[in-house]
Design a protein around this motif. Structure first.
Motif, PDB file in Angstrom:
ATOM      1  N   TYR A 100       0.836  -1.206   0.000  1.00 24.08           N
ATOM      2  CA  TYR A 100       0.000   0.000   0.000  1.00 24.08           C
ATOM      3  C   TYR A 100       0.867   1.250   0.000  1.00 24.08           C
ATOM      4  O   TYR A 100       1.534   1.555   0.993  1.00 24.08           O
ATOM      5  N   ASP A 102      -0.463   4.431  -1.043  1.00 24.24           N
ATOM      6  CA  ASP A 102      -1.459   5.458  -1.364  1.00 24.24           C
ATOM      7  C   ASP A 102      -1.881   6.193  -0.100  1.00 24.24           C
ATOM      8  O   ASP A 102      -3.045   6.552   0.077  1.00 24.24           O
ATOM      9  N   ALA A 112      -0.489   2.577 -13.246  1.00 24.52           N
ATOM     10  CA  ALA A 112      -1.148   2.244 -11.984  1.00 24.52           C
ATOM     11  C   ALA A 112      -1.922   0.939 -12.097  1.00 24.52           C
ATOM     12  O   ALA A 112      -1.950   0.128 -11.157  1.00 24.52           O
ATOM     13  N   VAL A 119      -1.103   2.409  -5.870  1.00 30.74           N
ATOM     14  CA  VAL A 119      -0.730   3.813  -6.002  1.00 30.74           C
ATOM     15  C   VAL A 119      -1.926   4.532  -6.621  1.00 30.74           C
ATOM     16  O   VAL A 119      -2.949   3.915  -6.897  1.00 30.74           O
ATOM     17  N   ARG A 120      -1.786   5.818  -6.859  1.00 31.23           N
ATOM     18  CA  ARG A 120      -2.864   6.557  -7.501  1.00 31.23           C
ATOM     19  C   ARG A 120      -2.340   7.222  -8.767  1.00 31.23           C
ATOM     20  O   ARG A 120      -1.199   7.686  -8.794  1.00 31.23           O
ATOM     21  N   HIS A 159      -5.383  13.789  -9.567  1.00 28.87           N
ATOM     22  CA  HIS A 159      -5.323  13.941  -8.111  1.00 28.87           C
ATOM     23  C   HIS A 159      -6.099  15.155  -7.606  1.00 28.87           C
ATOM     24  O   HIS A 159      -5.736  15.772  -6.592  1.00 28.87           O
ATOM     25  N   ARG A 183       1.189   8.763  -8.542  1.00 25.51           N
ATOM     26  CA  ARG A 183       1.569   9.253  -7.220  1.00 25.51           C
ATOM     27  C   ARG A 183       1.731   8.079  -6.268  1.00 25.51           C
ATOM     28  O   ARG A 183       0.775   7.341  -5.995  1.00 25.51           O
ATOM     29  N   SER A 184       2.941   7.891  -5.781  1.00 21.58           N
ATOM     30  CA  SER A 184       3.181   6.957  -4.682  1.00 21.58           C
ATOM     31  C   SER A 184       3.344   7.778  -3.417  1.00 21.58           C
ATOM     32  O   SER A 184       3.850   8.899  -3.457  1.00 21.58           O
TER      33      SER A 184
END
Length: 389
Positions: A11, A13, A329, A340-341, A345, A363-364
């Motif tokens: 995980y 995120d 992702a 991740v995302r 965002h 984005r991590s």
């Protein structure tokens, strides 16, 4: 590729929601549901009084964390978005002027643009460079005689950059304006003292760095500021009056609160107080530096935000030449079990600043219990993905 520690998911995120939560959070929520799930402030029986104590204990813990002398100046909200809306829409009047930044989340931008369209509020955005840094002299130059509010995030949810809140507060004071800080990415991982930093309004989430459940958050309101409440209704106080109570926090907490969630939030905040926000932040910074070093070795991968060695929160965003962020992702999730995302965002202004409006970014984001093995797993996965382009 083997997953570290045999975890079902890696995980990364935490900037969206921290996970897993400390055991104390789960225990507090279970105990609240089983023993204290009455309606606080609405009755004098023991369960209602006990539920009220849950809210007060959490409010007091938040006061300790944020340097708030009177915990009643903290109003519980369902999330940072609600807190920002209460602050912006409850403060601004037609003809007021606001200065914000080009790295704001839509939870700031959209309420501001709404107030511009519907109520004639004037809005300016100060530019930021690719790393998320702003020129405070430029910010000051945008202020006018009718500037009522400066609003900024403490840390960008895309770039991880950290804004100089104390300097911005001085600018606000010199122009007779208030300062609203969005602490979505800093509460619980950076030391925040509203008096020392000069913050008038602080919006924060409960479910990120404070380690509480979703559906929790709050807004600190300096005693001298009276916001027009967005919600009107039952509070359990001054019930004979037609108007919303003037007393805090009731004025801003209409309706039955999320007692079980706030119990969990209280446990999360106490965990942060025990560990120390600065200690947690330092641990996350060291992990981001390690992750940046690892990812910089991947061919075609471009890191966003502050350079290696510079201050940032636990966010490491990146792009990969020749591949869409959403595809990356998807592969990380399906083939490597890494969460991740990807996308924009909820911060298109920051993507415009970073030059990533064409396809967004991956984005991590690390958390208080992220391990070195997990950052290495992401790097190895990205190395394999990059070879497939």
């Amino acid at each position: 590729m083997n997953r570290p520690d045999d975890k079902a998911v890696i995980y990364l995120d935490h900037a969206a929601t921290s996970w897993p939560k400390p055991e104390a959070v789960l225990e507090a929520m279970t105990r609240s549901m089983q023993e204290e799930a009455a309606n606080p402030g609405r009755g004098a029986h023991r369960m209602a009084v006990s539920a009220g104590r849950v809210l007060m204990r959490t409010r007091m813990s938040l006061g300790r964390l944020f340097g708030v002398s009177n915990p009643n100046d903290i109003a519980f909200m369902p999330n940072t978005t609600a807190a920002l809306n209460q602050a912006i829409k409850g403060l601004l009047l037609p003809g007021d002027h606001v200065v914000a930044t080009m790295i704001e989340h839509n939870s700031v931008r959209r309420p501001l643009e709404y107030m511009r369209r519907r109520h004639g509020v004037q809005v300016d955005y100060v530019q930021a460079d690719e790393s998320g840094t702003i020129d405070t002299a430029e910010l000051s130059s945008l202020c006018r005689a009718n500037t009522r509010l400066i609003v900024c995030n403490h840390s960008s949810n895309l770039l991880g950059s950290i804004l100089p809140v104390a300097d911005i507060a001085q600018i606000a004071r010199s122009h007779g304006a208030y300062l609203l800080v969005d602490a979505a990415q800093s509460a619980g991982t950076m030391e925040i003292d509203v008096e020392r930093l000069g913050i008038d309004l602080l919006a924060f989430p409960g479910h990120k760095g404070l380690l509480g459940p979703q559906g929790t958050g709050g807004l600190y309101i300096r005693p001298a500021i009276d916001l027009t409440p967005l919600m009107h209704g039952g509070t359990g106080s001054q019930s004979e009056e037609a108007e919303q109570p003037s007393v805090r926090p009731d004025r801003y907490e209409a309706g039955t609160p999320n007692t079980v969630g706030i119990a969990g939030l209280g446990a999360g905040v106490r965990h942060v107080l025990e560990e120390g926000a600065a200690v947690i932040g330092r641990r996350e910074w060291e992990l981001t530096q390690l992750l940046m070093e690892q990812l910089s070795s991947v061919d075609g991968l471009n890191l966003l935000g502050p350079k290696l060695g510079e201050p940032r929160t636990g966010i490491v965003s990146f792009t990969l030449d020749g591949m869409d962020a959403a595809e990356i992702a998807f592969r990380l999730d399906r083939h490597y079990g890494i969460a991740v995302r990807a996308g924009y965002h909820c911060t298109p202004l920051a993507h415009r600043t970073a030059g990533t409006t064409a396809g967004g970014a991956v984005r991590s984001s690390v958390g208080y219990d992220t391990t070195r093995a997990e950052t290495e797993a992401l790097t190895e996965a990205m190395r394999e993905i990059a070879r497939s382009v």
